[in-house]
Design an enzyme around this catalytic site. Structure first.
Site, PDB file in Angstrom:
ATOM      1  N   HIS A  33       2.711   0.326  -9.513  1.00  0.00           N
ATOM      2  CA  HIS A  33       1.322   0.594  -9.093  1.00  0.00           C
ATOM      3  C   HIS A  33       1.318   1.451  -7.821  1.00  0.00           C
ATOM      4  O   HIS A  33       0.603   2.460  -7.742  1.00  0.00           O
ATOM      5  CB  HIS A  33       0.598  -0.735  -8.851  1.00  0.00           C
ATOM      6  CG  HIS A  33      -0.797  -0.591  -8.305  1.00  0.00           C
ATOM      7  ND1 HIS A  33      -1.921  -0.707  -9.093  1.00  0.00           N
ATOM      8  CD2 HIS A  33      -1.250  -0.343  -7.054  1.00  0.00           C
ATOM      9  CE1 HIS A  33      -3.007  -0.513  -8.351  1.00  0.00           C
ATOM     10  NE2 HIS A  33      -2.629  -0.305  -7.096  1.00  0.00           N
ATOM     11  N   GLU A  34       2.131   1.086  -6.852  1.00  0.00           N
ATOM     12  CA  GLU A  34       2.150   1.830  -5.581  1.00  0.00           C
ATOM     13  C   GLU A  34       2.666   3.252  -5.782  1.00  0.00           C
ATOM     14  O   GLU A  34       2.162   4.187  -5.169  1.00  0.00           O
ATOM     15  CB  GLU A  34       3.011   1.102  -4.537  1.00  0.00           C
ATOM     16  CG  GLU A  34       2.507  -0.289  -4.160  1.00  0.00           C
ATOM     17  CD  GLU A  34       1.045  -0.336  -3.769  1.00  0.00           C
ATOM     18  OE1 GLU A  34       0.541   0.650  -3.172  1.00  0.00           O
ATOM     19  OE2 GLU A  34       0.366  -1.336  -4.082  1.00  0.00           O
ATOM     20  N   HIS A  81       0.836  -1.193   0.000  1.00  0.00           N
ATOM     21  CA  HIS A  81       0.000   0.000   0.000  1.00  0.00           C
ATOM     22  C   HIS A  81       0.876   1.249   0.000  1.00  0.00           C
ATOM     23  O   HIS A  81       2.068   1.179   0.293  1.00  0.00           O
ATOM     24  CB  HIS A  81      -1.024   0.005   1.155  1.00  0.00           C
ATOM     25  CG  HIS A  81      -0.441  -0.117   2.536  1.00  0.00           C
ATOM     26  ND1 HIS A  81      -1.061  -0.848   3.521  1.00  0.00           N
ATOM     27  CD2 HIS A  81       0.682   0.381   3.090  1.00  0.00           C
ATOM     28  CE1 HIS A  81      -0.335  -0.772   4.634  1.00  0.00           C
ATOM     29  NE2 HIS A  81       0.721  -0.027   4.389  1.00  0.00           N
ATOM     30  N   GLY A 124       2.884  10.921   3.949  1.00  0.00           N
ATOM     31  CA  GLY A 124       2.461  11.097   2.549  1.00  0.00           C
ATOM     32  C   GLY A 124       3.506  10.550   1.590  1.00  0.00           C
ATOM     33  O   GLY A 124       4.695  10.783   1.775  1.00  0.00           O
ATOM     34  N   HIS A 155      -7.509   4.183  -8.239  1.00  0.00           N
ATOM     35  CA  HIS A 155      -7.708   2.974  -9.035  1.00  0.00           C
ATOM     36  C   HIS A 155      -8.498   3.231 -10.305  1.00  0.00           C
ATOM     37  O   HIS A 155      -9.295   4.158 -10.381  1.00  0.00           O
ATOM     38  CB  HIS A 155      -8.420   1.909  -8.186  1.00  0.00           C
ATOM     39  CG  HIS A 155      -7.463   1.237  -7.251  1.00  0.00           C
ATOM     40  ND1 HIS A 155      -7.854   0.705  -6.054  1.00  0.00           N
ATOM     41  CD2 HIS A 155      -6.133   1.043  -7.343  1.00  0.00           C
ATOM     42  CE1 HIS A 155      -6.783   0.196  -5.446  1.00  0.00           C
ATOM     43  NE2 HIS A 155      -5.732   0.396  -6.207  1.00  0.00           N
TER      44      HIS A 155
HETATM   45  C1  RSS Z   1      -3.054  -1.551  -3.865  1.00  0.00           C
HETATM   46  O1  RSS Z   1      -4.113  -1.250  -4.401  1.00  0.00           O
HETATM   47  O2  RSS Z   1      -2.161  -0.734  -3.687  1.00  0.00           O
HETATM   48  C2  RSS Z   1      -2.833  -2.987  -3.416  1.00  0.00           C
HETATM   49  C3  RSS Z   1      -2.900  -3.939  -4.589  1.00  0.00           C
HETATM   50  C4  RSS Z   1      -3.155  -5.334  -4.042  1.00  0.00           C
HETATM   51  O3  RSS Z   1      -2.467  -5.790  -3.159  1.00  0.00           O
HETATM   52  N1  RSS Z   1      -4.216  -5.968  -4.573  1.00  0.00           N
HETATM   53  C5  RSS Z   1      -4.664  -7.277  -4.173  1.00  0.00           C
HETATM   54  C6  RSS Z   1      -4.070  -8.320  -5.055  1.00  0.00           C
HETATM   55  O4  RSS Z   1      -4.142  -8.204  -6.285  1.00  0.00           O
HETATM   56  N2  RSS Z   1      -3.505  -9.366  -4.501  1.00  0.00           N
HETATM   57  C7  RSS Z   1      -3.021 -10.508  -5.236  1.00  0.00           C
HETATM   58  C8  RSS Z   1      -3.037 -11.763  -4.406  1.00  0.00           C
HETATM   59  C9  RSS Z   1      -4.422 -12.201  -3.866  1.00  0.00           C
HETATM   60  C10 RSS Z   1      -5.420 -12.674  -4.910  1.00  0.00           C
HETATM   61  C11 RSS Z   1      -6.804 -12.997  -4.342  1.00  0.00           C
HETATM   62  C12 RSS Z   1      -7.906 -11.950  -4.528  1.00  0.00           C
HETATM   63  N3  RSS Z   1      -7.556 -10.655  -3.949  1.00  0.00           N
HETATM   64  C13 RSS Z   1      -1.608  -3.861  -5.375  1.00  0.00           C
HETATM   65  C14 RSS Z   1      -1.639  -4.610  -6.687  1.00  0.00           C
HETATM   66  C15 RSS Z   1      -2.673  -4.074  -7.668  1.00  0.00           C
HETATM   67  C16 RSS Z   1      -0.287  -4.556  -7.340  1.00  0.00           C
HETATM   68  C17 RSS Z   1      -6.174  -7.304  -4.200  1.00  0.00           C
HETATM   69  C18 RSS Z   1      -6.745  -8.625  -3.804  1.00  0.00           C
HETATM   70  C19 RSS Z   1      -7.060  -9.622  -4.660  1.00  0.00           C
HETATM   71  C20 RSS Z   1      -7.089  -9.047  -2.484  1.00  0.00           C
HETATM   72  C21 RSS Z   1      -7.576 -10.357  -2.614  1.00  0.00           C
HETATM   73  C22 RSS Z   1      -6.967  -8.484  -1.233  1.00  0.00           C
HETATM   74  C23 RSS Z   1      -7.996 -11.106  -1.495  1.00  0.00           C
HETATM   75  C24 RSS Z   1      -7.403  -9.202  -0.112  1.00  0.00           C
HETATM   76  C25 RSS Z   1      -7.905 -10.495  -0.263  1.00  0.00           C
HETATM   77 ZN    ZN Z   2       1.917   0.494   5.859  1.00  0.00          ZN
HETATM   78 ZN    ZN Z   3      -3.851   0.201  -5.582  1.00  0.00          ZN
END
Ligand code: RSS
Ligand code: ZN
Ligand code: ZN
Ligand code: CA
Length: 404
Positions: free
Chosen positions: A151-152, A116, A125, A161
């Protein structure tokens, strides 16, 4: 929500929809919805970053270079520049951490949330945290650090997003992305947020080397020059250079990179600050550029009240003080009253009558107004003309304006 994410619209909670719903809305406070309307931005274009705590999944030098290339993803397509610093006060502090780590958003162990970032601002920030419970990699197995970091960094720069799976700012990780990682939408969004000119830059000019022109060629001349907002635009053929008033770097590229609707050269251009509008003339047509966008279709030059035999002009310049736009053609010129939106009486007149001291044996290629002077571009020279005293103050190479 299914429509937004371009999922099959079933209206029920199928597994695809659940995957998206399970995604945390990035876990940081400024992301309350799936809209990419941008929030805050940094009030500077040069940002420092510091990599604090590293992961053990990859050698330090690999982390450094992946983070560096993640920053390049954004600097390549925007006016932003990033430099690494070792200061604890760097704008963007990067950290690999697990579970609770001092902010209100503890990580969740392997899987789920990967990282994040906090949006632009002082203190926390811009800070960017990676969940070190993940397996970070350079390639497609595990989670690719460059993709997640890019992305971050998007969030750290103020982007939210996007609902388009092709965009880097899509909320779910996707292992396969094009080499430049960005979609057109990502590029348009970062430039809406940071472009000093508020012009979307859809393509990076450096990807089109065959079209690069040598601005410092000795006999360089321009077709049209105009102030546009805080910058000056120099047109030649299908190419454009943009010199910002306060920033040192000059942007350049095919005109269509900056204004996708325009695929021709520009003969004359002028800027009416009161309307925040630039007018770009090509032969007997002209485009209106307001703020960030080329408005609608080109219109006929006759709109200004020219006689039918005028099918093109050489140069145009708007003088704020008089509210007049002057159009030059061969050895004559017209004066247009912008307030009343009509041609002044008694025109066209001979240029030499009203602009004594100007070499008018050659046509005027371009003209623009700046700080009380009119700059006339004639061949490879630019004449600085004092409009009230009616004489030429200085002559320089046309491209001296581009730092040559
Ligand atoms: C961001 O928006 O900065 C965070 C984002 C991210 O971590 N997204 C999750 C994700 O894609 N995780 C992949 C592994 C889990 C897959 C299962 C479904 N699922 C950063 C990315 C875009 C580079 C979102 C997410 C997908 C997620 C989740 C979160 C299940 C919690 C539980
Ligand atoms: Zn943190
Ligand atoms: Zn994001
Ligand atoms: Ca996790």
């Amino acid at each position: 929500m299914q429509i937004f994410f371009r999922l099959n619209v079933t209206g029920s909670l199928d597994s695809e929809t659940l995957d998206v719903m399970k995604s945390p809305r990035c876990g940081v406070p400024d992301v309350e919805d799936y809209s990419n309307i941008q929030s805050t931005r940094w009030n500077k274009n040069q940002l420092s970053y510091n990599i604090g705590h590293y992961t053990r999944d990859l050698p330090r030098s690999t982390v450094d270079s992946l983070i560096d290339s993640a920053f390049s993803v954004w600097s390549r397509v925007s006016s932003l520049k990033f430099f690494r610093s070792h200061s604890p006060n760097a704008d963007i502090m990067i950290e690999f951490v697990t579970y609770a780590h001092g902010d209100l958003y503890p990580f969740d162990g392997p899987g789920r949330t990967l990282a994040h970032a906090f949006g632009p601002g002082p203190g926390v920030g811009g800070d960017t945290h990676f969940d070190d419970a993940e397996h970070w990699t350079e390639g497609p197995n595990g989670f690719n650090l460059q993709i997640v970091a890019a992305h971050e960094i998007g969030h750290a720069l103020g982007l939210r997003h996007s609902g388009h799976p092709d965009s880097l700012m899509y909320p779910n990780y996707r292992r396969s992305r094009p080499t430049n990682l960005l979609s057109r939408e990502d590029i348009a969004n970062i430039n809406t947020l940071y472009s000093p000119l508020q012009f979307p830059i859809y393509l990076n000019p450096w990807w089109l080397p065959r079209l690069i022109q040598d601005k410092c060629a000795p006999d360089m001349s321009f077709d049209a020059v105009s102030t546009v907002g805080e910058a000056t635009f120099f047109f030649r053929g299908q190419y454009l250079w943009i010199k910002h008033n306060t920033q040192l770097d000059i942007k350049e590229g095919p005109i269509s990179n900056f204004m996708p609707k325009i695929e021709t050269s520009i003969d004359a251009a002028f800027w009416v600050p009161r309307r925040n509008t630039a007018y770009l003339i090509h032969e007997s047509m002209f485009w209106t550029v307001k703020g960030s966008t080329v408005r609608g279709k080109p219109r006929a030059l006759s709109h200004f009240g020219f006689p039918v035999w005028v099918q093109e002009v050489d140069a145009a310049v708007h003088i704020v003080k008089t509210g007049r736009t002057l159009f030059f053609m061969h050895d004559i010129y017209w004066s247009y009253n912008e307030k009343r939106r009509m041609m002044d009486f008694g025109y066209p007149k001979y240029i030499y009558e009203d602009f004594p001291g100007l070499n008018t044996t050659e046509t005027i290629n371009a003209a623009f107004h700046k700080e009380g002077f009119i700059y006339f571009f004639i061949g490879a020279e630019v004449y600085q003309y004092d409009f009230t005293q009616k004489h030429t103050v200085g002559v320089e190479k046309a491209n001296s304006w581009l730092g040559c």
